[in-house]
Write a protein that holds these residues in place. Sequence first.
Motif, PDB file in Angstrom:
ATOM      1  N   SER A 185       7.246  -4.279   8.440  1.00 35.97           N
ATOM      2  CA  SER A 185       7.744  -2.984   7.977  1.00 35.97           C
ATOM      3  C   SER A 185       7.502  -2.804   6.482  1.00 35.97           C
ATOM      4  N   LYS A 186       7.717  -3.883   5.710  1.00 38.09           N
ATOM      5  CA  LYS A 186       7.506  -3.806   4.265  1.00 38.09           C
ATOM      6  C   LYS A 186       6.034  -3.565   3.945  1.00 38.09           C
ATOM      7  N   LEU A 187       5.136  -4.272   4.648  1.00 40.35           N
ATOM      8  CA  LEU A 187       3.693  -4.093   4.423  1.00 40.35           C
ATOM      9  C   LEU A 187       3.246  -2.683   4.777  1.00 40.35           C
ATOM     10  N   THR A 188       3.824  -2.139   5.834  1.00 42.11           N
ATOM     11  CA  THR A 188       3.463  -0.770   6.235  1.00 42.11           C
ATOM     12  C   THR A 188       3.861   0.232   5.162  1.00 42.11           C
ATOM     13  N   GLU A 189       5.066   0.047   4.608  1.00 48.16           N
ATOM     14  CA  GLU A 189       5.511   0.947   3.537  1.00 48.16           C
ATOM     15  C   GLU A 189       4.602   0.842   2.314  1.00 48.16           C
ATOM     16  N   GLU A 190       4.216  -0.397   1.943  1.00 51.04           N
ATOM     17  CA  GLU A 190       3.329  -0.571   0.798  1.00 51.04           C
ATOM     18  C   GLU A 190       1.957   0.051   1.053  1.00 51.04           C
ATOM     19  N   LYS A 191       1.467  -0.061   2.286  1.00 51.46           N
ATOM     20  CA  LYS A 191       0.172   0.536   2.621  1.00 51.46           C
ATOM     21  C   LYS A 191       0.224   2.053   2.500  1.00 51.46           C
ATOM     22  N   ASN A 192       1.294   2.647   3.031  1.00 49.02           N
ATOM     23  CA  ASN A 192       1.433   4.098   2.942  1.00 49.02           C
ATOM     24  C   ASN A 192       1.517   4.557   1.491  1.00 49.02           C
ATOM     25  N   SER A 193       2.242   3.789   0.665  1.00 45.38           N
ATOM     26  CA  SER A 193       2.349   4.142  -0.749  1.00 45.38           C
ATOM     27  C   SER A 193       0.995   4.053  -1.448  1.00 45.38           C
ATOM     28  N   ALA A 194       0.224   3.004  -1.101  1.00 41.87           N
ATOM     29  CA  ALA A 194      -1.107   2.850  -1.703  1.00 41.87           C
ATOM     30  C   ALA A 194      -2.023   3.995  -1.307  1.00 41.87           C
ATOM     31  N   VAL A 195      -1.964   4.413  -0.035  1.00 37.73           N
ATOM     32  CA  VAL A 195      -2.799   5.520   0.437  1.00 37.73           C
ATOM     33  C   VAL A 195      -2.458   6.801  -0.313  1.00 37.73           C
ATOM     34  N   GLN A 196      -1.145   7.042  -0.516  1.00 37.40           N
ATOM     35  CA  GLN A 196      -0.731   8.236  -1.237  1.00 37.40           C
ATOM     36  C   GLN A 196      -1.234   8.204  -2.687  1.00 37.40           C
ATOM     37  N   GLN A 197      -1.111   7.044  -3.332  1.00 34.12           N
ATOM     38  CA  GLN A 197      -1.595   6.940  -4.704  1.00 34.12           C
ATOM     39  C   GLN A 197      -3.115   7.133  -4.781  1.00 34.12           C
ATOM     40  N   ASN A 198      -3.833   6.602  -3.789  1.00 36.77           N
ATOM     41  CA  ASN A 198      -5.288   6.757  -3.753  1.00 36.77           C
ATOM     42  C   ASN A 198      -5.677   8.225  -3.615  1.00 36.77           C
ATOM     43  N   ASN A 199      -4.969   8.933  -2.732  1.00 35.19           N
ATOM     44  CA  ASN A 199      -5.261  10.359  -2.547  1.00 35.19           C
ATOM     45  C   ASN A 199      -4.973  11.136  -3.835  1.00 35.19           C
ATOM     46  N   LYS A 200      -3.887  10.760  -4.519  1.00 31.19           N
ATOM     47  CA  LYS A 200      -3.547  11.436  -5.760  1.00 31.19           C
ATOM     48  C   LYS A 200      -4.615  11.201  -6.819  1.00 31.19           C
ATOM     49  N   LEU A 201      -5.097   9.954  -6.891  1.00 31.63           N
ATOM     50  CA  LEU A 201      -6.150   9.639  -7.850  1.00 31.63           C
ATOM     51  C   LEU A 201      -7.429  10.414  -7.550  1.00 31.63           C
ATOM     52  N   LYS A 202      -7.752  10.545  -6.243  1.00 30.35           N
ATOM     53  CA  LYS A 202      -8.937  11.309  -5.857  1.00 30.35           C
ATOM     54  C   LYS A 202      -8.811  12.763  -6.311  1.00 30.35           C
ATOM     55  N   GLN A 203      -7.612  13.334  -6.119  1.00 27.99           N
ATOM     56  CA  GLN A 203      -7.403  14.726  -6.525  1.00 27.99           C
ATOM     57  C   GLN A 203      -7.550  14.886  -8.033  1.00 27.99           C
ATOM     58  N   GLU A 204      -6.961  13.963  -8.800  1.00 26.36           N
ATOM     59  CA  GLU A 204      -7.072  14.038 -10.252  1.00 26.36           C
ATOM     60  C   GLU A 204      -8.520  13.874 -10.715  1.00 26.36           C
ATOM     61  N   LEU A 205      -9.265  12.973 -10.061  1.00 27.26           N
ATOM     62  CA  LEU A 205     -10.673  12.773 -10.400  1.00 27.26           C
ATOM     63  C   LEU A 205     -11.499  14.019 -10.130  1.00 27.26           C
ATOM     64  N   GLU A 206     -11.161  14.679  -9.010  1.00 28.52           N
ATOM     65  CA  GLU A 206     -11.896  15.903  -8.659  1.00 28.52           C
ATOM     66  C   GLU A 206     -11.621  16.993  -9.699  1.00 28.52           C
ATOM     67  N   LEU A 207     -10.397  17.090 -10.175  1.00 28.82           N
ATOM     68  CA  LEU A 207     -10.086  18.074 -11.218  1.00 28.82           C
ATOM     69  C   LEU A 207     -10.847  17.784 -12.504  1.00 28.82           C
ATOM     70  N   LEU A 208     -10.902  16.487 -12.854  1.00 36.23           N
ATOM     71  CA  LEU A 208     -11.652  16.116 -14.061  1.00 36.23           C
ATOM     72  C   LEU A 208     -13.132  16.455 -13.938  1.00 36.23           C
ATOM     73  N   ARG A 209     -13.677  16.238 -12.759  1.00 40.65           N
ATOM     74  CA  ARG A 209     -15.090  16.565 -12.545  1.00 40.65           C
ATOM     75  C   ARG A 209     -15.338  18.063 -12.699  1.00 40.65           C
ATOM     76  N   ARG A 210     -14.426  18.856 -12.146  1.00 39.48           N
ATOM     77  CA  ARG A 210     -14.589  20.307 -12.238  1.00 39.48           C
ATOM     78  C   ARG A 210     -14.519  20.778 -13.698  1.00 39.48           C
ATOM     79  N   GLU A 211     -13.580  20.230 -14.458  1.00 38.55           N
ATOM     80  CA  GLU A 211     -13.456  20.616 -15.863  1.00 38.55           C
ATOM     81  C   GLU A 211     -14.693  20.205 -16.653  1.00 38.55           C
ATOM     82  N   ALA A 212     -15.200  18.991 -16.314  1.00 36.41           N
ATOM     83  CA  ALA A 212     -16.409  18.538 -17.015  1.00 36.41           C
ATOM     84  C   ALA A 212     -17.596  19.416 -16.694  1.00 36.41           C
TER      85      ALA A 212
END
Length: 241
Positions: A185-212
Motif C-alpha cells: 500500500s505504501k509503495l502504491t501511494e509513492e508511485k501515484n505521487s511520483a506519477v503526479q509529480q512527473n505529469n506536473k513537471l511535463k506541464q511546466e516544461l511544455e509551458l517553458l517551451r511555448r514561452e521560448a
Amino acid sequence: MSTGELLNIEPQELQFPFELRKQISCSLQLSNKTDNQVAFKVKTTNPKKYCVRPNTGILLPRSTCDVTVTMQAQKEAPPDMQCKDKFLLQSVVASPGATVKEITPEMFNKESGHNVEESKLRVVYVAPPRPPSPVREGSEEGSSPRASVSDNGNPNASEFTLASRAFVERHEPQETSSEARALLSKLTEEKNSAVQQNNKLKQELELLRREATKRHGGIPLLYVLLVGLVGIVLGYLMKKT
C-alpha cells in the motif's frame, strides 16, 4: 443378601462413599417372596441424619421395590471412618387389597400378636470412587502440541520448545502477510505521487517551451520592422535630396 420368610433384602449393609459436605445416597432392593401382600417399614437410629424414600410401603406378591437412603451432608468425618448408625427393616403380611394409606404403626407391633419380621442393617463408609486419570492432550492425533509436565511439576523443556515453535510458525504467516500488505500500500501511494509529480513537471516544461518559442519567433519580426523603417527613412531622404 438377607433372606427372611417374607422379604429378600439386598445388600445386607448400607454403603456410603463418604465425602465431607456432600449429600450421599445408596439403595436397597426389597423382593416379596410370598404370594401375599407384604407391608414394610424402615427405621433408623439417627432419623435426623438420614432420609428414607419410601420409608413405608406395600409389596405385591412376587414383586420388588427399591428404597433409597440419603445421608445428609456431614461437616466432620467420624473417627477411623467408623459409623455406629443402624437401620431396622420391619415387614408383615398385609390384608389383601391393602394400600399404603392403610399402613399403621400398630401393624408392626409384636406385642399386639403380629408376626413381624425384622432385619437389621448396618452403615458402612467406603472410599469415594477415584476420578478417571486425565488423558494427555498432546497424545491424540490431530491435537496441537502442548508442553507436558515432568515429575517435579515443571514443563518438559523439549516439548515446550516444540510447542513454542509451532505457535510461532502458526502465527508468522499472518504477521508477514499483514506487513506485506502495508508495504504494498505504501509503495502504491509513492508511485501515484511520483506519477503526479512527473505529469506536473511535463506541464511546466511544455509551458517553458511555448514561452521560448514565442521569444524566438518575436526577434525576426522586430528585425524586419526595423529594416523596413530604416528603408522608409532612407527612401524619404533620397526623395528629398
